[in-house]
Design a protein around this motif. Structure first.
Motif, short mmCIF file in Angstrom:
data_model
loop_
_atom_site.label_atom_id
_atom_site.label_comp_id
_atom_site.label_asym_id
_atom_site.label_seq_id
_atom_site.Cartn_x
_atom_site.Cartn_y
_atom_site.Cartn_z
N VAL A 24 45.47 36.04 30.74
CA VAL A 24 46.62 36.66 31.30
C VAL A 24 46.28 38.16 31.59
CG1 VAL A 24 48.87 37.52 30.56
CG2 VAL A 24 48.27 35.17 29.95
N TYR A 25 45.73 38.82 30.82
CA TYR A 25 45.28 40.06 31.32
C TYR A 25 44.19 40.05 32.22
CZ TYR A 25 47.20 42.58 27.25
OH TYR A 25 48.53 43.12 26.40
N GLY A 26 43.23 39.01 32.12
CA GLY A 26 42.43 39.11 33.29
C GLY A 26 42.88 38.69 34.71
N SER A 27 44.06 38.16 34.56
CA SER A 27 44.96 37.65 35.76
C SER A 27 45.53 39.05 36.56
CB SER A 27 45.84 36.83 35.63
OG SER A 27 47.01 37.33 34.96
N PHE A 28 45.55 40.01 35.69
CA PHE A 28 46.14 41.26 36.31
C PHE A 28 45.52 41.67 37.70
CE2 PHE A 28 47.64 42.81 31.93
CZ PHE A 28 48.63 41.83 31.82
N ALA A 29 44.12 41.85 37.60
CA ALA A 29 43.46 41.89 38.84
C ALA A 29 43.30 41.07 39.89
CB ALA A 29 41.89 42.55 38.37
N GLN A 30 43.55 39.78 39.52
CA GLN A 30 43.56 38.64 40.47
C GLN A 30 44.78 38.79 41.28
OE1 GLN A 30 40.63 37.75 40.50
NE2 GLN A 30 40.13 36.23 39.58
N PHE A 31 45.79 39.35 40.70
CA PHE A 31 47.16 39.31 41.80
C PHE A 31 46.69 40.40 42.84
CE2 PHE A 31 49.47 38.55 37.56
CZ PHE A 31 49.91 37.45 38.07
N GLY A 32 45.88 41.19 42.79
CA GLY A 32 45.50 42.14 43.73
C GLY A 32 45.09 41.46 45.23
N VAL A 33 44.49 40.24 45.08
CA VAL A 33 44.05 39.54 46.00
C VAL A 33 45.06 39.06 46.99
CG1 VAL A 33 42.64 37.60 46.97
CG2 VAL A 33 41.95 38.77 44.79
N PRO A 34 46.07 38.22 46.40
CA PRO A 34 47.19 37.84 47.24
C PRO A 34 48.29 39.06 47.46
CG PRO A 34 47.56 37.00 45.15
CD PRO A 34 46.00 37.54 45.11
N VAL A 35 48.19 39.93 46.79
CA VAL A 35 49.13 41.15 47.28
C VAL A 35 48.42 41.82 48.30
CG1 VAL A 35 49.96 43.38 46.38
CG2 VAL A 35 50.17 41.40 45.02
N GLY A 36 47.04 41.98 48.27
CA GLY A 36 46.39 42.56 49.44
C GLY A 36 46.58 41.66 50.66
N VAL A 37 46.58 40.46 50.72
CA VAL A 37 46.85 39.66 51.72
C VAL A 37 48.17 39.54 52.14
CG1 VAL A 37 47.13 37.15 52.49
CG2 VAL A 37 45.06 37.58 51.10
N LEU A 38 49.27 39.91 51.33
CA LEU A 38 50.58 40.01 51.60
C LEU A 38 50.69 41.43 52.37
CD1 LEU A 38 53.68 38.98 51.42
CD2 LEU A 38 53.63 40.33 49.13
N THR A 39 50.35 42.34 51.98
CA THR A 39 50.29 43.82 52.59
C THR A 39 49.73 43.87 53.68
OG1 THR A 39 48.70 44.64 51.06
CG2 THR A 39 51.01 45.08 50.30
N VAL A 53 47.30 47.69 41.20
CA VAL A 53 47.35 48.68 42.12
C VAL A 53 45.97 48.86 42.60
CG1 VAL A 53 47.70 51.08 42.55
CG2 VAL A 53 49.33 50.08 41.12
N GLY A 54 45.03 49.07 41.83
CA GLY A 54 43.65 49.23 42.51
C GLY A 54 42.95 48.03 43.40
N THR A 55 43.13 46.98 42.87
CA THR A 55 42.62 45.90 43.37
C THR A 55 43.50 45.42 44.66
OG1 THR A 55 43.67 44.32 41.71
CG2 THR A 55 41.45 44.77 41.54
N SER A 56 44.75 45.88 44.61
CA SER A 56 45.58 45.48 45.72
C SER A 56 45.28 46.15 46.89
CB SER A 56 47.28 45.79 45.29
OG SER A 56 47.60 44.91 44.41
N ILE A 57 45.05 47.63 46.65
CA ILE A 57 44.54 48.57 47.56
C ILE A 57 42.98 48.07 48.27
CG2 ILE A 57 43.99 51.01 48.39
CD1 ILE A 57 45.92 51.62 46.02
N GLU A 58 42.23 47.77 47.36
CA GLU A 58 40.95 47.29 47.57
C GLU A 58 41.09 46.28 48.62
OE1 GLU A 58 38.22 49.13 46.83
OE2 GLU A 58 38.75 50.28 45.33
N TRP A 59 41.89 45.13 48.38
CA TRP A 59 41.86 44.03 49.13
C TRP A 59 42.66 43.93 50.50
CZ3 TRP A 59 37.98 41.22 48.62
CH2 TRP A 59 37.24 40.85 47.50
#
Length: 436
Positions: free
Chosen positions: A153-168, A21-27
């Motif tokens: 796997v846990y480290g990838s949680f934050a990485q989803f924020g980048v494409p989700v940020g692009v998507l949104t 959620v946090g990284t998605s918003i940031e990105w």
């Protein structure tokens, strides 16, 4: 006196939501600025320039945020290593979300003259400062709660924020892209910025409930300022990690920022078509992160990242050839493979960077390395790409430049060494950390 109860480890779901959620918003905040720089800011804030010069000025304003990111990474990383990851994650969310909302109500050049671009640059600097400290904390709040065999796997949680940020961000601009040019430049571009305030409230509700991991709270604090100790004890690791971080933003911002201008003004794509194609490619990006993270836990994060860097070297030339065809289907293939390239590296990066830095300087180390790479790969690329195409009249020069940046990353990650399993790292540092 009874000892205090051991804090309950947050669930995997909680850590996933908090990081994502946090990284998605940031990105989201960061990418809507890049999209607006490509589509609107040249006309809104730099109308006295020619079309090409206005675009360059808008990209330069976009780049200013990257310059602030390493400083934000160093300062936020310092306090993240000193007083904790959670408190810094709340700060970065407020800082980035607040500045983004203010950009949405910023007067234009027509309203207040030169004050408008000056304020835009200042807000962009603050936004970049906040983003600079975000990624490192979001990665660590997850990886430091994970077992060594699940760190990728846990480290990838934050990485989803980048494409989700692009998507949104693309969805937000796609919703207003159908407006007439006059309406879009007058008020339509503001809507994605103003929506940020709603997202920030949701992010805060999740992040304020987190707590730091025992791996951090039990570690011996740095004897000097974390940055000083980092430079003294791990200078080569910091340099190599920074170089390794260049390729993902070089590929990413070429697609999400430069291609919006190049594809519409040079190739002749419709703005809505390009936004839709980039939006669709994020599905490939997200899926690849999952696969790459699982593979990293099984085969090693460094090996997977090397594979991603190799593909990043090879793809830029075909990527531009497909876009230059003017065919929407081929352009989608171009963007989808670029998303795959980024996803491979993203799935491995969180675990790799967690394992190469000592706990007591880890927030500083991964934040500075990630942001220095982002500044070189992300800030400069749209500007250099615009200048190279203007000088050569060919996309080949741009493609070769992006490939060269990826080659630098390949050299950087090839030089990194993870000498000990994560479970054996930091054993001398398990003295109790004094209260902040």
């Amino acid at each position: 006196m009874a000892e205090p109860a051991t804090p309950t480890r947050p669930s995997k779901k909680t850590l996933f939501v908090a990081s994502l959620v946090g990284t998605s918003i940031e990105w989201y905040d960061y990418y809507i600025f890049g999209t607006a720089a490509a589509l609107a800011f040249g006309s809104v804030f730099y109308p006295k320039f020619s079309s090409a010069a206005g675009t360059l000025a808008a990209f330069a304003t976009f780049a200013v945020g990257f310059v602030a990111r390493p400083l934000g990474g160093a300062i936020v990383g310092h306090f993240g290593d000193r007083i904790g990851r959670r408190s810094m994650l709340v700060l970065t969310l407020l800082l980035t979300g607040g500045t983004t909302t203010l950009i949405g109500v910023l007067p234009t050049y027509a309203a207040i003259g030169v004050g408008a671009p000056v304020l835009l640059v200042l807000l962009r600097v603050l936004q970049g400062f906040g983003v600079g400290g975000e990624w490192g904390g979001a990665v660590l709040i997850a990886t430091e709660h994970a077992t060594p065999r699940r760190r990728a796997v846990y480290g990838s949680f934050a990485q989803f924020g980048v494409p989700v940020g692009v998507l949104t961000s693309n969805l937000a601009f796609l919703a207003v892209s159908g407006l007439a040019d006059e309406e879009f430049l007058s008020w339509g571009w503001r809507i994605p910025f103003l929506l940020s305030v709603v997202l920030v409230v949701g992010g805060l509700l999740v992040r304020t409930r987190l707590r730091d991991a025992p791996e951090f709270t039990k570690a011996e604090p740095a004897r000097r300022a974390p940055f000083v100790e980092l430079v003294r004890t791990q200078p080569a690791t910091l340099v190599l990690a920074s170089l390794a971080s260049i390729a993902p933003p070089a590929i990413g911002y070429t697609v999400t920022v430069y291609m919006l201008t190049y594809g519409t003004t040079v190739v002749g794509f419709d703005r809505t078509t390009l936004l839709s194609l980039i939006l669709a490619s994020t599905a490939v990006w997200i899926a690849t992160i999952v696969v790459a993270a699982v593979a990293s836990d099984r085969f090693g994060a460094r090996r997977v990242y090397v594979l991603g860097a190799v593909t990043a070297v090879l793809w830029p030339v075909p990527m531009f050839l497909l876009v230059d065809s003017g065919n929407a289907a081929l352009a989608f293939v171009s963007f989808a493979v670029a998303a795959l390239v980024q996803g491979i590296m993203a799935g491995a990066q969180g675990a790799l960077f967690t394992e190469i830095f000592a706990v007591r300087v880890r927030y500083s180390g991964i934040s500075i390395a990630y942001q220095l790479g982002g500044m070189i790969g992300g800030a400069v690329t749209p500007i250099v790409a615009t200048a190279l195409f203007g000088a050569s009249g060919s996309s080949t020069a741009v493609a070769l430049y992006v490939a060269a940046l990826a080659l630098v990353s390949l050299v950087g990650v090839a030089g990194l060494r993870v000498r000990r399993p994560a479970s054996q790292q930091e054993t001398p540092d398990l003295a109790a950390r004094p209260p902040a």
